[in-house]
Design an enzyme around this catalytic site. Sequence first.
Site, PDB file in Angstrom:
ATOM      1  N   GLU A  13       0.840  -1.198   0.000  1.00 49.25           N
ATOM      2  CA  GLU A  13       0.000   0.000   0.000  1.00 49.25           C
ATOM      3  C   GLU A  13       0.873   1.244   0.000  1.00 49.25           C
ATOM      4  O   GLU A  13       0.381   2.345   0.212  1.00 49.25           O
ATOM      5  CB  GLU A  13      -0.934  -0.009   1.206  1.00 49.25           C
ATOM      6  CG  GLU A  13      -0.222  -0.099   2.541  1.00 49.25           C
ATOM      7  CD  GLU A  13      -1.202  -0.162   3.694  1.00 49.25           C
ATOM      8  OE1 GLU A  13      -1.589  -1.297   4.034  1.00 49.25           O
ATOM      9  OE2 GLU A  13      -1.572   0.882   4.217  1.00 49.25           O
ATOM     10  N   CYS A  28      -3.277  -4.252   4.615  1.00 47.04           N
ATOM     11  CA  CYS A  28      -2.194  -5.140   5.067  1.00 47.04           C
ATOM     12  C   CYS A  28      -2.374  -6.588   4.628  1.00 47.04           C
ATOM     13  O   CYS A  28      -1.560  -7.441   4.984  1.00 47.04           O
ATOM     14  CB  CYS A  28      -2.057  -5.066   6.576  1.00 47.04           C
ATOM     15  SG  CYS A  28      -1.699  -3.410   7.151  1.00 47.04           S
ATOM     16  N   HIS A  30      -1.924 -11.056  12.232  1.00 49.34           N
ATOM     17  CA  HIS A  30      -1.454  -9.753  11.726  1.00 49.34           C
ATOM     18  C   HIS A  30      -1.075  -8.908  12.943  1.00 49.34           C
ATOM     19  O   HIS A  30      -1.706  -8.989  13.985  1.00 49.34           O
ATOM     20  CB  HIS A  30      -2.560  -9.075  10.916  1.00 49.34           C
ATOM     21  CG  HIS A  30      -2.227  -7.657  10.554  1.00 49.34           C
ATOM     22  ND1 HIS A  30      -1.080  -7.341   9.870  1.00 49.34           N
ATOM     23  CD2 HIS A  30      -2.865  -6.470  10.821  1.00 49.34           C
ATOM     24  CE1 HIS A  30      -1.029  -6.024   9.700  1.00 49.34           C
ATOM     25  NE2 HIS A  30      -2.103  -5.477  10.278  1.00 49.34           N
TER      26      HIS A  30
END
Lengths: 503, 402
Positions: free
Chosen positions: A223, A263, A391
């Site tokens: 990103e 993500c 994550h």
Amino acid sequence: MSSEPIERRVSYIGDRLRGSQCIICGKEYFRGKNYCGKCGRKSFGKMKDIDFFYGQGNLEVSTLVNQPTNRFIKMGSYIYGIVSFNEGKTRVPGRLTDVIIKDGETDISCFEGKNVIPRFRRRYAVGESDIIPTISLAFTVADGYYPHQKYEIHNPKKEYETPGIVGYGVYTSKFRIKEGNMERSVPFIDEDAVTAAVEAGKMALIHSGIDTSLIGKVYVGSESNPYAVNPIASKVVQVLKLGKEEKTCGIQEVDAVDTEFACKAATSMFKDASSLVYYPKINTTCAMTIGADNSQAAPRTELGGELDHFVGFGGSAFIFGMQDVIAEVEGWYSCTSDTPDFWRRDLQTYPRHGGRFTGEPAYFKHVLKSCNSLMKQLKLKVEDVDYFVPHQPNIGFPVKVARQLGFKEEQYEPSLKVANFGNVYSGSSPIGLAAVLDVAEPDERVVLASYGSGAGSDAYSFVTTSQIVEKRQRQKFTVYSQTKNENLEYVDYTTYRRLKHGL
Amino acid sequence: MRLQKPAIIGIGRTKFGEHYEKDPETLIEEAGLQALDSAGITRKDLDACYLSDYFLQVTNKIGLEEGFFSELLELHVPMEKTRSFSSAFLNACHGVQSGKFDFVLVGGMEKMTDRWDKIRDDLMLLEDPWSYYAGCTPEANHELLLKGYIKKFGIYGKQLEKLYLALAKISVKNHQNATKNPNAQYKRSITVDQVLKARNKSCKALGLFDFAPISDGASALILASQEAAKLCSDPPIYVLGSSSATDYITFPSREDRTGFMANTLAMQAALKQAKVDIGDIQIAEFYDQSTLLEMISLEDLGFSNKGKAWLDIDKFCEESYCFYEIGGRKLFVNLNGGLKADGNPLGATGGAQIFEVVKQLKGEAESRQVEINGDLPKLGCVSELEGFGTKAYIHILGRNQG
């Protein structure tokens, strides 16, 4: 103003440090040459392609540059010199990178005579709308943070029935910012998501030992692509020579694409890579999935500045295939909802986020859902899982979600690297997975649950194979070596912002 | 066919330095008029013009200098533009030698301060792009050459200090010479201490006082065939030898990185052409882009043995002479102050070098005039480089036809 044709030609040669060698007399040249100057006409057709990408050179002489030319001003002071390869058969100009020269520092003699490794970096600063120039005439010392490693191709020994990971690599930079109990990886000024993606891919190739021509597809999730339009994947393919090389037109026979979903842009493609290599009608032997980010955050004083306490830098790459698998993909589950808990509008420099809502309706809901569903689908109990990889946007969330799922510390702790690298966005949970694969024994189960704002989560279950142990020897630049390394360099907040902002 | 011997019959130059108010055409006009006047001819006598500049395209957006010059002189004779003055001069010599031209104007100009903020980047055009891409600067290769030299010849400790001091004295000498040069950019003397302090400030072996400046300026001369020169009242200065050689642009790719092979080759060819011995050369203008290049030139051109120049000039260092004493002979180098103090407007620099040698040989150098054993010097040489030793030009000039 940059020239597109010049950039193409320079980066085609310079990113890989391509050269040629006369097979008659052995004379080497940096850059391609159709004949040897020494042997003359008889050497036509007898020139061999070489490159110095995985090579090791020697910094023969060097000097401090503290009044650079205009495009290099943002780099501050640096060391410039002549690097020789293959006992002086080839000499190239080079800049030492990953070195912060302090004001008044004059003695650079410690670098002279050192062995150095070419590194793929940004070349210099250009206008904001220009093509970003890159080159590998940047070097780091071979006895430093980033070790010299050869890339050796190993013939596959075993075919598997289930697709899985055949190699992986992680790259984080040499620089860290340390605040409280958290360290975060900081890019050097000439690094960005593109260079991190290339480095991670390079590490995965070294670890897998596969022939690069076997790669049929490359996904790069990020990103923080410095371009709004122009893929990172094409650069990765060209620099790493992925897919079969079609030399006459300088093209790689490979499909490459960038993906974006906050993500989870990389983990989302794990299943696509696995499926592709499993698809019987098309012979895609391997697929590479990279997640790399120079995780963006506004300065602390600005809107969205809270992220500035957590963001890291780095990349991970996983190669999927059916041969010499080290971890088979047992299954997956993904879920998605329209939950805009973190976003960046077009033309905005920094992302913003939904504050306290990033946790409860966003991260936890999706991660819990994907994990629970995957385990139910595979009929797994918590105790069937050896490692859990969540994550890792901060220190608190992954621990909390692991506990909510019923995992014990010994199951989730080995994967937690956010306190070492910060949140590497697309590379976050994949780096956790790599950390686990660095230590896992054969026949162990790893469950990964990524999270991408926007929002969604991908859960995967992997089961390691016996080959995980033998392949481990091929990689010196492990996650551990990147967390505990005497050559790490710690920078203050101001330097961190300067480096992160880049050229 | 007998080759004509080219002769310099007139010469002119502007002051070097910053000419904020003047454009390049004004500068070359000034130098050109001086040259024509001193030759005693007019523009209408000219058969051709050879011009030189490196950067007018970039600094002043002038891409076809010949056209500007044609307009300036209201002449339509053949004109060619090259980079260095020496290149223009060599080409002009060829024109005269062949018998094609009798009177040729050679003119060089540069206006570097018009692009003050970008000129250091522009200078990188004279080196290979890969070095630029890797972060090279106009000064960096001088440092690398010096490092390589020190390493190759194993100079360290007290010896190294001596070498550094020798380099500093070169700068002091050149500044001292420039005090007597009314056209010099820096007409002031400096001390060894200033040179050393500047090095400390730069955190490097070579500092501000080791490097030639960025300059504006123009120079011009009139070249004539020996037959045509006879018509002029003043005795001319003859071009006895004029030669050039070329080397790889990529400094790291060169075989020897402790000197410039091109300079050696050009010198050998020029000496051969002039039929003189190197020991006969009494005055020389070297291309001292840095003090190091003046020292290295002593070796490259054959005055000193490789690795020994700094020892040869030891006596000069101790006694602060304005000449080098090598093998019992005096050699006066950079009497105009060199590029260091006279200035270095690239395209005009070679013209100023030739200007100095001509003036010295003619005994018109006023307070700078040197005498050797009571006589005016008879033979002088000019060495000009393009890029970092990529091209080298040598001209051997003499009062007699040889």
